[in-house]
Design an enzyme around this catalytic site. Structure first.
Site, PDB file in Angstrom:
ATOM      1  N   ASP A  83      44.187 -41.394  39.645  1.00 23.24           N
ATOM      2  CA  ASP A  83      43.692 -40.837  38.386  1.00 23.24           C
ATOM      3  C   ASP A  83      44.171 -39.400  38.190  1.00 23.24           C
ATOM      4  OD1 ASP A  83      42.090 -40.875  36.027  1.00 23.24           O
ATOM      5  OD2 ASP A  83      40.500 -39.796  37.095  1.00 23.24           O
ATOM      6  N   SER A 210      30.825 -40.111  31.518  1.00 18.74           N
ATOM      7  CA  SER A 210      29.533 -39.707  32.081  1.00 18.74           C
ATOM      8  C   SER A 210      28.640 -39.063  31.033  1.00 18.74           C
ATOM      9  CB  SER A 210      29.736 -38.722  33.239  1.00 18.74           C
ATOM     10  OG  SER A 210      30.357 -39.346  34.330  1.00 18.74           O
TER      11      SER A 210
END
Length: 279
Positions: A83, A210
């Site tokens: 990532d 998130s």
């Protein structure tokens, strides 16, 4: 269940109109917890290793090999993904180690340089024997000073041109979320997600998830988002569990005693979020 290519997991989810949870691994306990949560939910999952985590461990190989081992032992399909890699050398190392996908982040570069650098990475990854899947993004992601800051959004026509010019397999887009949020009050532009979904023929990726509340994550998937990245939310659950254990057991010195409930807390959140991403 054998290690599964990211492309296979994402392609099946996109065809089914469901989301794929992609959760960041900081250390072994995270990988174990994420896979346990996926097994409890009976859903596939993606383990993500960021360049920041590589820097924390001092190398990619230890955390990558541990994640691959956890993935291979899983009872549900698990992919391992690099990532936010800004260094092409790290991408090449990830490919050599057997990761099924990479997110190459050239978003800090001017558009033409981003396209050229990303296209070179795509050509390298696609030429590899197991055809490594490549995700990229336009502009920097919010929380890091760029595209997901308030008011900044991905333009569908620019996204279409970028995908065509680079050949990427997935595109991270700016639709209202931001990295490293500890509150879940980000407001997503669902109409823009739908227009981006219509504009590009590759899966869309939501970074900074998130900060997005459960109902809005479900709505984002319905609107056209496929891969949904989560890190800070799990770290918050992990840390809260550690704090609670140490508050109740202030003389504890064995890390296993507080890492066990922390690992369980992350597994519960992963199982919950995977259900949220399955409308």
């Amino acid at each position: 269940m054998p290690l599964t290519p990211t492309d296979e997991i994402v392609r099946r989810a996109r065809a089914a109109g469901t989301g794929v949870g992609a959760f960041n691994v900081l250390q072994l306990e995270h990988a174990q917890a994420i896979v346990a949560g996926a097994e409890n939910a009976d859903r596939p999952v993606v383990l993500q290793i960021s360049e920041n985590t590589v820097r924390y461990h001092g190398a990619l190989e230890p955390v990558a090999l541990a994640s691959l081992a956890v993935a291979r032992a899983a009872k549900t399909p698990v992919a391992v993904h690099l990532d936010h890699a800004e260094n092409p050398d790290l991408v090449r190392e990830a490919v050599a180690l057997g990761l099924g996908s990479v997110m190459f982040d050239a978003s800090k570069l001017p558009y033409a340089e981003n396209v050229a650098a990303t296209r070179e990475v795509v050509e390298y990854c696609h030429s590899h024997s197991h055809g490594v899947w490549v995700e990229a993004e336009l502009g920097e992601v919010g929380g890091k000073g760029g595209a997901h800051t308030p008011g900044v959004r991905t333009d569908p026509e620019e996204a279409r041109a970028y995908v065509a010019a680079t050949g990427v397999d997935a595109l991270a887009v700016a639709v209202g979320s931001s990295h490293q949020m500890t509150t879940r009050d980000a407001v997503l532009d669902l109409d823009l997600i739908a227009r981006l979904r219509a504009a590009v023929d590759v899966p869309l990726v939501l970074h900074g998830s998130s900060g997005v509340a459960d109902p809005h994550l479900t709505e984002a998937v319905v609107a056209g988002m496929t891969k949904v990245n989560v890190s800070t939310h799990l770290n918050k659950a992990f840390t809260e569990a550690v704090r609670a254990h140490l508050a109740e057991h202030p003389t504890t010195v064995d890390p296993r005693h507080y890492l066990t409930p922390a690992r369980a807390a992350v597994a519960r959140e992963v199982a919950h979020l995977l259900a949220v991403l399955t409308p």
